[in-house]
Design a protein around this motif. Sequence first.
Motif, PDB file in Angstrom:
ATOM      1  N   LEU A  80     -39.941  13.367  52.604  1.00  0.00           N
ATOM      2  CA  LEU A  80     -40.934  14.554  52.963  1.00  0.00           C
ATOM      3  C   LEU A  80     -41.005  14.463  53.989  1.00  0.00           C
ATOM      4  O   LEU A  80     -41.316  13.151  54.698  1.00  0.00           O
ATOM      5  CB  LEU A  80     -41.661  14.233  51.788  1.00  0.00           C
ATOM      6  CG  LEU A  80     -43.434  15.543  52.233  1.00  0.00           C
ATOM      7  CD1 LEU A  80     -42.653  16.744  51.395  1.00  0.00           C
ATOM      8  CD2 LEU A  80     -44.963  14.523  52.026  1.00  0.00           C
TER       9      LEU A  80
ATOM     10  N   VAL B 251     -50.116  18.298  54.341  1.00  0.00           N
ATOM     11  CA  VAL B 251     -49.958  17.276  52.770  1.00  0.00           C
ATOM     12  C   VAL B 251     -50.830  17.203  52.341  1.00  0.00           C
ATOM     13  O   VAL B 251     -50.199  17.292  51.069  1.00  0.00           O
ATOM     14  CB  VAL B 251     -49.044  16.278  54.008  1.00  0.00           C
ATOM     15  CG1 VAL B 251     -48.571  15.299  52.881  1.00  0.00           C
ATOM     16  CG2 VAL B 251     -48.681  15.935  54.561  1.00  0.00           C
TER      17      VAL B 251
ATOM     18  N   ARG C 217     -50.651  19.957  49.626  1.00  0.00           N
ATOM     19  CA  ARG C 217     -49.515  20.103  48.801  1.00  0.00           C
ATOM     20  C   ARG C 217     -49.884  20.513  47.682  1.00  0.00           C
ATOM     21  O   ARG C 217     -49.949  18.791  47.037  1.00  0.00           O
ATOM     22  CB  ARG C 217     -48.117  19.276  49.427  1.00  0.00           C
ATOM     23  CG  ARG C 217     -47.633  19.765  50.571  1.00  0.00           C
ATOM     24  CD  ARG C 217     -46.800  18.532  50.480  1.00  0.00           C
ATOM     25  NE  ARG C 217     -45.387  18.909  50.056  1.00  0.00           N
ATOM     26  CZ  ARG C 217     -44.941  19.593  50.386  1.00  0.00           C
ATOM     27  NH1 ARG C 217     -44.788  20.342  51.534  1.00  0.00           N
ATOM     28  NH2 ARG C 217     -43.712  19.966  49.654  1.00  0.00           N
TER      29      ARG C 217
ATOM     30  N   LEU D 158     -47.897  17.453  45.229  1.00  0.00           N
ATOM     31  CA  LEU D 158     -47.508  15.898  46.035  1.00  0.00           C
ATOM     32  C   LEU D 158     -47.542  14.812  45.666  1.00  0.00           C
ATOM     33  O   LEU D 158     -46.879  13.834  45.455  1.00  0.00           O
ATOM     34  CB  LEU D 158     -48.740  16.375  46.730  1.00  0.00           C
ATOM     35  CG  LEU D 158     -48.689  14.333  48.046  1.00  0.00           C
ATOM     36  CD1 LEU D 158     -47.538  14.561  49.099  1.00  0.00           C
ATOM     37  CD2 LEU D 158     -49.820  14.389  49.074  1.00  0.00           C
TER      38      LEU D 158
ATOM     39  N   GLU E 102     -44.279  14.482  44.413  1.00  0.00           N
ATOM     40  CA  GLU E 102     -42.700  13.981  45.709  1.00  0.00           C
ATOM     41  C   GLU E 102     -42.969  12.743  45.948  1.00  0.00           C
ATOM     42  O   GLU E 102     -42.271  12.255  45.342  1.00  0.00           O
ATOM     43  CB  GLU E 102     -43.713  14.891  46.647  1.00  0.00           C
ATOM     44  CG  GLU E 102     -42.427  17.082  45.929  1.00  0.00           C
ATOM     45  CD  GLU E 102     -43.223  17.361  46.943  1.00  0.00           C
ATOM     46  OE1 GLU E 102     -43.024  18.526  46.979  1.00  0.00           O
ATOM     47  OE2 GLU E 102     -44.245  17.345  48.000  1.00  0.00           O
TER      48      GLU E 102
ATOM     49  N   ALA F 148     -50.366  11.024  47.949  1.00  0.00           N
ATOM     50  CA  ALA F 148     -51.380  11.532  46.756  1.00  0.00           C
ATOM     51  C   ALA F 148     -52.544  10.298  46.716  1.00  0.00           C
ATOM     52  O   ALA F 148     -53.991  10.807  46.274  1.00  0.00           O
ATOM     53  CB  ALA F 148     -51.339  12.344  45.572  1.00  0.00           C
TER      54      ALA F 148
END
Lengths: 172, 280
Positions: free
Chosen positions: B70, B81, B84, B87, B90, B95
């Motif tokens: 990322l 961010v 998202r 997240l 990802e 998070a």
Amino acid sequence: MNRLEQEQQHLVTVTLNGVSRSGRAETRTLLSDFLRHELGATGTHVGCEHGVCGACTVRIDGVAARACLTLAVQVDGRRVDTVEGLADRDGMLNDLQQAFRRSHALQCGFCTAGILNSCTDFLERVPMPTEQQVRDMLSGHLCRCTGYTPIVAAVLEVAAARQTQPEETIDA
Amino acid sequence: MKPASFEYIRIDSAAEACAQLAEHGEDARILAGGQSLVTVLNMRLAQPQRLLDISRAKALDYVRIDGGKLVIGASATQASVEWRPGLAKEVPLLALAFPNISHFQIRNRGTVCGSVAHADPSAELPLCLALLDGEVVLRSRRGARVLKAGAFFQGMLMTARQPDELVEEVRYPLASPGTGHAFEEFSSRHGDFAIVACAAAVNGDGIRFAVGGVADRPRVVTLPRLAGNALDDALNDFAWELEARDDPHASAAYRRHLVRQIGRRVIEQAGRAIPSAGGH
């Protein structure tokens, strides 16, 4: 690239609550002081001036942010919304303000302008928040009168009411 | 509580920033979100002669997935961010960490690269970058170089950045299958600076565990897949290695206590968070 000299007055134009307004600012002038002293928009309050208390929170291009951690020259050409823009032109409080009044979500009112701006941005992104989400959002504001409980109640009440009665589109 | 005077330069690209940094070096400071920098300007703890404002540089405002990472540009806010939708899949550690970073209103403007460049030892984003062995891209007129987090962070508010370099982007590795993550911190109030922050990544090969708020930078240790007393002993050894100090917020002994307690909890949580092989 745009270079602004120090210790000189620079023209800054913002769309303040939908109206184009201009004033002068030094590079070091904070947005909070620019709004209050230059544009006369004293609804935005100034508490700690280092981003902790949340009293000066405004919306820059719709996003809740600290006016005391933003330079006036940084918002040239951008949209700035403050507490003065929440009520309609006749002074009728919006649903969030009315809920604050009903729930006694303010006493002295010093923190209220910032909290209303945070809630406005937050409820657009999280229309049906949990109490914990509301409390997390409010952790960015210091209120020494209410103990926060009535503020949480007001926010949850507005969120629920907007679900059953979608807010009317008021943009012309 | 008003800043001293400075020259203000609005920057539109990395090349412009590098040209200014090459000319002015330590006399210039990059202004991104300003959520740390404007605070210290207001307190006059810093009085730079020039501010290079990259907050409206569209060319540096990006968040994308590239090469299994990322990738976050210098002007991208923490909120861009945090919000998202993907997240949690990802980079699950980010998070988990974001809700601990100051407040909603600060994350709206604060940048990821700014937090990494500031290198506060208690900050969450440097801690996550260190745990995940992420990268920092430094750009100057001399070219670009890529440093691992472990080489970038050098001490309290100190990094390997040279005065003519811009932190152009940071890269957080995407979660690999079979790895679980956990994050927890202790502070006086929600959103305050962490007294101790812990992050863990656990998979079949072992444990990566990182601590912020104790040493002068985020510190990482790699352990085999320990449990029980063996894990407690390893955490105790690591807690002492951090050379905690007393300060007005917490004693060194209390910080070691928190590292042992929260450390064990996040490692166990990360173990439980390992996705099952079937992908359920």
